[in-house]
Design an enzyme around this catalytic site. Structure first.
Site, PDB file in Angstrom:
ATOM      1  N   GLY A  13      -4.753  -9.685   3.287  1.00  0.00           N
ATOM      2  CA  GLY A  13      -4.546  -8.501   4.108  1.00  0.00           C
ATOM      3  C   GLY A  13      -3.922  -8.773   5.462  1.00  0.00           C
ATOM      4  O   GLY A  13      -4.137  -8.004   6.401  1.00  0.00           O
ATOM      5  N   SER A  14      -3.097  -9.836   5.559  1.00  0.00           N
ATOM      6  CA  SER A  14      -2.471 -10.078   6.870  1.00  0.00           C
ATOM      7  C   SER A  14      -1.462  -8.978   7.198  1.00  0.00           C
ATOM      8  O   SER A  14      -1.280  -8.634   8.373  1.00  0.00           O
ATOM      9  CB  SER A  14      -1.816 -11.464   6.925  1.00  0.00           C
ATOM     10  OG  SER A  14      -0.688 -11.531   6.091  1.00  0.00           O
ATOM     11  N   ASN A  15      -0.827  -8.400   6.185  1.00  0.00           N
ATOM     12  CA  ASN A  15       0.079  -7.270   6.451  1.00  0.00           C
ATOM     13  C   ASN A  15      -0.696  -6.041   6.895  1.00  0.00           C
ATOM     14  O   ASN A  15      -0.244  -5.287   7.755  1.00  0.00           O
ATOM     15  CB  ASN A  15       0.927  -6.952   5.219  1.00  0.00           C
ATOM     16  CG  ASN A  15       2.150  -7.831   5.123  1.00  0.00           C
ATOM     17  OD1 ASN A  15       3.092  -7.676   5.898  1.00  0.00           O
ATOM     18  ND2 ASN A  15       2.132  -8.780   4.203  1.00  0.00           N
ATOM     19  N   HIS A 105       7.789  -6.631  -0.486  1.00  0.00           N
ATOM     20  CA  HIS A 105       7.952  -7.690  -1.489  1.00  0.00           C
ATOM     21  C   HIS A 105       8.466  -8.947  -0.783  1.00  0.00           C
ATOM     22  O   HIS A 105       9.387  -8.858   0.043  1.00  0.00           O
ATOM     23  CB  HIS A 105       8.945  -7.234  -2.573  1.00  0.00           C
ATOM     24  CG  HIS A 105       9.092  -8.237  -3.670  1.00  0.00           C
ATOM     25  ND1 HIS A 105       8.156  -8.374  -4.687  1.00  0.00           N
ATOM     26  CD2 HIS A 105      10.028  -9.193  -3.893  1.00  0.00           C
ATOM     27  CE1 HIS A 105       8.537  -9.348  -5.487  1.00  0.00           C
ATOM     28  NE2 HIS A 105       9.658  -9.859  -5.029  1.00  0.00           N
TER      29      HIS A 105
HETATM   30  C1  GAR Z   1       2.767 -10.734   0.991  1.00  0.00           C
HETATM   31  O1  GAR Z   1       3.660 -11.812   1.132  1.00  0.00           O
HETATM   32  C2  GAR Z   1       3.399  -9.633   0.157  1.00  0.00           C
HETATM   33  O2  GAR Z   1       4.791  -9.518   0.327  1.00  0.00           O
HETATM   34  C3  GAR Z   1       3.090 -10.110  -1.229  1.00  0.00           C
HETATM   35  O3  GAR Z   1       1.783 -10.632  -1.150  1.00  0.00           O
HETATM   36  C4  GAR Z   1       1.555 -11.128   0.161  1.00  0.00           C
HETATM   37  C5  GAR Z   1       0.289 -10.502   0.671  1.00  0.00           C
HETATM   38  O4  GAR Z   1      -0.133 -11.092   1.872  1.00  0.00           O
HETATM   39  N1  GAR Z   1       3.218  -9.028  -2.163  1.00  0.00           N
HETATM   40  C6  GAR Z   1       3.653  -9.191  -3.399  1.00  0.00           C
HETATM   41  O5  GAR Z   1       3.947 -10.267  -3.879  1.00  0.00           O
HETATM   42  C7  GAR Z   1       3.741  -7.896  -4.206  1.00  0.00           C
HETATM   43  N2  GAR Z   1       4.699  -8.059  -5.267  1.00  0.00           N
HETATM   44  P1  GAR Z   1      -1.276 -10.427   2.743  1.00  0.00           P
HETATM   45  O6  GAR Z   1      -2.420 -10.086   1.815  1.00  0.00           O
HETATM   46  O7  GAR Z   1      -1.660 -11.489   3.726  1.00  0.00           O
HETATM   47  O8  GAR Z   1      -0.691  -9.206   3.398  1.00  0.00           O
END
Ligand code: GAR
Length: 229
Positions: A13-15, A105
């Site tokens: 969940g860093s995004n 993505h």
């Molecule tokens: C991110 O890099 C996102 O782009 C990717 O998962 C990661 C989640 O990071 N998403 C995908 O691959 C979807 N196809 P986060 O949980 O730290 O936000």
């Protein structure tokens, strides 16, 4: 308009955190708020991040994933933001939220996308391919994995010595700058999807970090802030 945003996340969940921090920085100027974080993983750190901000955190079991459209309607959700969500979203949701559901993505679509292309799998494929460029893509979500109309893309270099892990870190940094800004513009109603499937926006939202400065402040300056319109 006061957007009520739901974030779907499967992992760290860093995004989500970048989005919450960005909207907090906007303060009263934020075009809405995140009111629900939902995950298909009961122990996702994303759920904990939501609880820390007093945001409803919901585990989605198979039944809840099927009934997601109802769950979102009950909470009067206006926009759905996928942030590392690793499942195909129910068609009832993608149809109800057409033009109001987005995904980030970790590569430059249409390359390195599609079923099975998520998280580290993407970066492994990028490094194995020998390409020297990757990046982040923000796109509308439709019924097909990684298929909806592209809203914005930022590139990153892939160096000769890179590993999937080092590429992942570089892409995440870009995602954290790009995604919150796109979500804010979307929530403010300044990014739309027209009836023909084209993205409509008064701004050119495709930005290149080396043109605007790679530090966050520089990139932020180059972006229209919601209060300027
Ligand atoms: C991110 O890099 C996102 O782009 C990717 O998962 C990661 C989640 O990071 N998403 C995908 O691959 C979807 N196809 P986060 O949980 O730290 O936000």
């Amino acid at each position: 308009m006061n957007a009520r945003i739901a974030v779907l996340a499967s992992g760290g969940g860093s995004n989500l955190q970048a989005l919450l921090d960005y909207f907090a920085r906007l303060g009263d100027k934020a075009p809405g708020s995140v009111v629900l974080v939902a995950s298909d993983k009961a122990d996702a750190l994303a759920l904990e991040r939501a609880r820390r901000r007093d945001i409803e955190a919901l585990f989605l079991d198979a039944d809840a994933r099927r009934d997601l459209a109802t769950i979102l309607a009950e909470r009067q959700i206006t926009h759905v933001v996928l942030a590392g969500y690793m499942r195909l979203v129910a068609e009832s949701v993608t149809k109800a939220f057409r033009g109001r559901i987005v995904n980030v993505h970790p590569a430059l679509l249409p390359s390195f996308g599609g079923k099975g292309m998520y998280g580290h799998h993407v970066h492994e494929a990028v490094v194995a391919s020998g390409t020297r460029v990757s990046g982040a893509t923000v796109h509308f979500v439709d019924e097909v994995y990684d298929h909806g109309a592209t809203i914005a893309q930022w590139p990153i270099p892939v160096f000769a010595g890179d590993t999937p892990a080092t590429v992942a870190v570089r892409v995440l940094e870009i995602e954290h700058q790009l995604y919150p800004r796109v979500v804010a513009e979307l929530a403010a109603g300044r990014i739309t999807l027209d009836a023909t499937g084209r993205v409509r926006t008064p701004h050119d939202l495709i930005a290149f970090p080396h043109f605007v400065g790679s530090d966050e402040a520089g990139a932020a300056d180059a972006w229209p802030s919601p209060q300027e319109h």
